[in-house]
Design a protein around this motif. Structure first.
Motif, PDB file in Angstrom:
ATOM      1  N   LEU A   1       0.832  -1.207   0.000  1.00 37.28           N
ATOM      2  CA  LEU A   1       0.000   0.000   0.000  1.00 37.28           C
ATOM      3  C   LEU A   1       0.868   1.259   0.000  1.00 37.28           C
ATOM      4  CD1 LEU A   1      -2.828  -1.020   2.514  1.00 37.28           C
ATOM      5  CD2 LEU A   1      -3.011  -0.834   0.026  1.00 37.28           C
ATOM      6  N   ILE A   2       1.914   1.244   0.817  1.00 36.10           N
ATOM      7  CA  ILE A   2       2.789   2.423   0.879  1.00 36.10           C
ATOM      8  C   ILE A   2       3.536   2.620  -0.437  1.00 36.10           C
ATOM      9  CG2 ILE A   2       4.845   3.390   1.977  1.00 36.10           C
ATOM     10  CD1 ILE A   2       3.890   2.118   4.601  1.00 36.10           C
ATOM     11  N   THR A   3       4.145   1.550  -0.957  1.00 35.61           N
ATOM     12  CA  THR A   3       4.902   1.681  -2.205  1.00 35.61           C
ATOM     13  C   THR A   3       3.990   2.045  -3.370  1.00 35.61           C
ATOM     14  OG1 THR A   3       4.727  -0.726  -2.539  1.00 35.61           O
ATOM     15  CG2 THR A   3       6.714   0.102  -1.470  1.00 35.61           C
ATOM     16  N   ASN A   4       2.746   1.559  -3.348  1.00 36.26           N
ATOM     17  CA  ASN A   4       1.794   1.908  -4.414  1.00 36.26           C
ATOM     18  C   ASN A   4       1.465   3.399  -4.368  1.00 36.26           C
ATOM     19  OD1 ASN A   4      -0.254   0.867  -6.535  1.00 36.26           O
ATOM     20  ND2 ASN A   4      -1.503   2.065  -5.134  1.00 36.26           N
ATOM     21  N   SER A   5       1.255   3.931  -3.169  1.00 36.32           N
ATOM     22  CA  SER A   5       0.966   5.363  -3.055  1.00 36.32           C
ATOM     23  C   SER A   5       2.153   6.202  -3.501  1.00 36.32           C
ATOM     24  CB  SER A   5       0.594   5.713  -1.609  1.00 36.32           C
ATOM     25  OG  SER A   5      -0.750   5.404  -1.342  1.00 36.32           O
ATOM     26  N   ILE A   6       3.354   5.815  -3.086  1.00 28.59           N
ATOM     27  CA  ILE A   6       4.543   6.579  -3.494  1.00 28.59           C
ATOM     28  C   ILE A   6       4.675   6.588  -5.013  1.00 28.59           C
ATOM     29  CG2 ILE A   6       7.061   6.585  -3.438  1.00 28.59           C
ATOM     30  CD1 ILE A   6       6.892   5.547  -0.568  1.00 28.59           C
ATOM     31  N   ALA A   7       4.352   5.450  -5.643  1.00 26.70           N
ATOM     32  CA  ALA A   7       4.514   5.342  -7.094  1.00 26.70           C
ATOM     33  C   ALA A   7       3.423   6.062  -7.870  1.00 26.70           C
ATOM     34  CB  ALA A   7       4.547   3.866  -7.499  1.00 26.70           C
ATOM     35  N   HIS A   8       2.206   6.151  -7.311  1.00 28.92           N
ATOM     36  CA  HIS A   8       1.072   6.627  -8.107  1.00 28.92           C
ATOM     37  C   HIS A   8       0.367   7.871  -7.556  1.00 28.92           C
ATOM     38  CE1 HIS A   8       1.139   3.000 -10.623  1.00 28.92           C
ATOM     39  NE2 HIS A   8       1.340   2.325  -9.512  1.00 28.92           N
ATOM     40  N   ALA A   9       0.393   8.063  -6.244  1.00 25.58           N
ATOM     41  CA  ALA A   9      -0.445   9.121  -5.666  1.00 25.58           C
ATOM     42  C   ALA A   9       0.174  10.507  -5.761  1.00 25.58           C
ATOM     43  CB  ALA A   9      -0.752   8.793  -4.201  1.00 25.58           C
ATOM     44  N   PHE A  10       1.507  10.598  -5.862  1.00 26.98           N
ATOM     45  CA  PHE A  10       2.171  11.895  -5.808  1.00 26.98           C
ATOM     46  C   PHE A  10       3.108  12.090  -7.002  1.00 26.98           C
ATOM     47  CE2 PHE A  10       1.871   9.985  -1.510  1.00 26.98           C
ATOM     48  CZ  PHE A  10       0.819  10.756  -1.015  1.00 26.98           C
ATOM     49  N   PRO A  11       2.596  12.032  -8.227  1.00 30.40           N
ATOM     50  CA  PRO A  11       3.483  12.125  -9.399  1.00 30.40           C
ATOM     51  C   PRO A  11       4.171  13.486  -9.531  1.00 30.40           C
ATOM     52  CG  PRO A  11       1.190  12.253 -10.074  1.00 30.40           C
ATOM     53  CD  PRO A  11       1.188  11.903  -8.617  1.00 30.40           C
ATOM     54  N   ASP A  12       3.464  14.563  -9.197  1.00 32.12           N
ATOM     55  CA  ASP A  12       4.026  15.910  -9.359  1.00 32.12           C
ATOM     56  C   ASP A  12       3.872  16.711  -8.081  1.00 32.12           C
ATOM     57  OD1 ASP A  12       4.564  15.488 -12.162  1.00 32.12           O
ATOM     58  OD2 ASP A  12       2.402  15.691 -12.476  1.00 32.12           O
ATOM     59  N   ARG A  13       4.027  16.021  -6.969  1.00 33.93           N
ATOM     60  CA  ARG A  13       3.754  16.712  -5.714  1.00 33.93           C
ATOM     61  C   ARG A  13       4.770  16.320  -4.663  1.00 33.93           C
ATOM     62  NH1 ARG A  13      -1.768  16.193  -2.073  1.00 33.93           N
ATOM     63  NH2 ARG A  13      -0.953  17.226  -0.221  1.00 33.93           N
ATOM     64  N   GLU A  14       5.168  17.299  -3.842  1.00 30.19           N
ATOM     65  CA  GLU A  14       6.056  17.058  -2.705  1.00 30.19           C
ATOM     66  C   GLU A  14       5.231  17.103  -1.417  1.00 30.19           C
ATOM     67  OE1 GLU A  14       9.223  16.285  -2.979  1.00 30.19           O
ATOM     68  OE2 GLU A  14       9.133  16.424  -5.166  1.00 30.19           O
ATOM     69  N   GLY A  15       5.762  16.457  -0.399  1.00 32.97           N
ATOM     70  CA  GLY A  15       5.119  16.539   0.916  1.00 32.97           C
ATOM     71  C   GLY A  15       3.812  15.791   1.032  1.00 32.97           C
ATOM     72  N   GLY A  16       3.667  14.680   0.327  1.00 35.22           N
ATOM     73  CA  GLY A  16       2.452  13.885   0.452  1.00 35.22           C
ATOM     74  C   GLY A  16       2.380  13.173   1.798  1.00 35.22           C
ATOM     75  N   THR A  17       1.157  12.885   2.228  1.00 33.72           N
ATOM     76  CA  THR A  17       0.957  12.234   3.521  1.00 33.72           C
ATOM     77  C   THR A  17       0.151  10.957   3.351  1.00 33.72           C
ATOM     78  OG1 THR A  17       0.995  14.346   4.704  1.00 33.72           O
ATOM     79  CG2 THR A  17       0.001  12.486   5.845  1.00 33.72           C
ATOM     80  N   MET A  18       0.619   9.903   3.995  1.00 36.70           N
ATOM     81  CA  MET A  18      -0.107   8.640   4.060  1.00 36.70           C
ATOM     82  C   MET A  18      -0.484   8.371   5.511  1.00 36.70           C
ATOM     83  SD  MET A  18       2.410   6.621   1.449  1.00 36.70           S
ATOM     84  CE  MET A  18       3.732   7.787   1.763  1.00 36.70           C
ATOM     85  N   HIS A  19      -1.671   7.848   5.705  1.00 42.18           N
ATOM     86  CA  HIS A  19      -2.202   7.675   7.059  1.00 42.18           C
ATOM     87  C   HIS A  19      -2.690   6.241   7.223  1.00 42.18           C
ATOM     88  CE1 HIS A  19      -3.890   9.140  10.843  1.00 42.18           C
ATOM     89  NE2 HIS A  19      -4.987   8.468  10.561  1.00 42.18           N
TER      90      HIS A  19
END
Length: 415
Positions: A311-329
């Protein structure tokens, strides 16, 4: 007694016909009609017919209705009640034209009625029709059996392939952990090596001074201070290394086995996130954990760690393509019969069409760019197949995504 009536010399495609009639003349008429193209057998009573069919079932039966021992209707009922003969097409041949009798015969399992005296063209056409229907039904049944066997074979091959891919994904995940831990260990181990080398130089210098009689109080005080500082640096670096190794050892052992045991839910999730810190450090993203302490689960910790990792690696790969400082909870709650793990990110969200396919094997939005399409399928497979739980995804474009997994696993709170 039944016997084979001699046929002609044209054995191209021959079916086995049984003619049942208590009048030999009627049998002879039907023999003349069919003997050139088929093997024709005869029986002069219902009992003989039943005995013949039990021993060598024919392809079709031409059956008289009115016979002295057993009527044709009764013979039909007995044949249809026997699994060995139930599928043999049976045509009644009768000298009476009685609609009620025909209805009874058809309800008993007959496929057709032919009136005596028989018309050769009509009876030949009807027999040929039912023989072809039987032949085609047998071919379809055989094709279905072959198809089912092939489907079962291909399904097994596909399952084996999927199991292999899932195993590769697990090993790839462990490989990533190894790479991350190796990188993370490099700093404290390098520091320990530098400090220990420097400390050894100071010891040698002190030994030389001692031999030369040049040791002063200030020199000894400086050496003691340096030893204390060096020891503190070595201790901190060793503690950091030990912590990293313990976290990796726990996760790697769990993920490479399916052992069942009691574990603290918060500890397992924390260990997993800790092993991913080196990867997270290469980004500006963070992971928050909201799990109460003291939830003791009796289940499989390894697959749960695999789920969190994916779940974490999937979010890093897909959820924040052009964004810094994303948060996962990561949030977990429990009841007396199950616990729920919710994973949420504040990334780009997910469209409805992708939402429908995200758990499909080999589906990825990054085909050819490093995406395997197996990570989220592995999550789904572990939650539903191993744990017997449920998983659902919610989110919209621009509003992040939330994945909720519910595990029906027995648990207890620690006192």
């Amino acid at each position: 007694m039944y016997r084979l009536l001699k046929h002609g010399k044209h054995p191209a495609k021959r079916f086995r016909l049984l003619v049942v009639d208590d009048q030999p003349m009627n049998i002879q008429v039907l023999y003349q009609i069919f003997s050139e193209d088929h093997d024709v057998f005869m029986a002069t009573s219902g009992e003989q017919a039943l005995a013949f069919c039990q021993e060598t079932p024919p392809d079709l039966i031409l059956l008289d209705v009115l016979m002295p021992d057993l009527s044709g209707i009764e013979v039909c009922r007995r044949l249809k009640a026997n699994p060995l003969t139930a599928d043999i097409p049976l045509i009644f041949v009768t000298g009476q034209s009685n609609p009620e009798e025909e209805a009874i015969g058809l309800s008993a399992g007959g496929v057709d009625f032919i009136s005596k005296p028989v018309n050769a063209t009509v009876v030949r056409a009807r027999v040929q029709t039912h023989l072809m229907l039987k032949f085609q039904a047998e071919r379809i049944e055989e094709a279905n059996r072959t198809l089912e066997a092939r489907v079962a074979e291909r399904t097994e091959e596909l399952q084996q392939a999927m199991d292999h891919v899932v195993q590769q994904e697990k090993m790839a995940s462990l490989g990533s952990l190894v790479a991350g831990i190796t990188h993370e260990l490099h700093t404290p181990l390098s520091n320990m090596r530098l400090v220990s080398a420097s400390l050894l130089d100071r010891v040698e210098q002190l030994a030389d001074d001692l031999s030369a009689g040049k040791i002063s109080r200030s020199t000894l005080d400086g050496f003691i201070t340096y030893c204390r500082e060096s020891s503190a640096l070595i201790e901190r670096a060793s503690e950091r290394s030990y912590s990293l190794i313990e976290s990796f050892k726990q996760v790697s052992v769990d993920q490479s086995s399916d052992r069942r045991c009691e574990f603290d839910l918060l500890d397992i999730v924390s260990h997993t996130v800790s092993t991913l810190r080196p990867m997270l450090k290469t980004t500006s993203h963070s992971v928050d954990i909201d799990i109460p302490a003291g939830i003791i689960i009796d289940s499989f910790p390894g697959p749960l760690e695999q789920i969190i990792t994916n779940l974490i690696t999937n979010s890093i790969a897909h959820a924040f393509p052009d964004r810094e400082g994303g948060t996962m909870h990561i949030c977990a709650r429990h009841t007396d019969h199950h616990f729920t793990v919710s994973f949420e990110d504040n990334g780009v969200g997910i469209s409805d069409d992708i939402k429908l396919r995200i758990f499909d094997p080999f589906f990825t939005t990054k085909a050819g760019r490093g995406g395997s399409g197996i990570g989220m399928y592995t999550v789904y497979n572990l939650v539903t197949s191993l744990y017997g739980g449920t998983i659902e995804i919610d989110g919209r474009l621009g509003q992040g995504a939330r994945i909720t997994a519910k595990f029906p696993i027995s648990e207890r709170k620690s006192q």
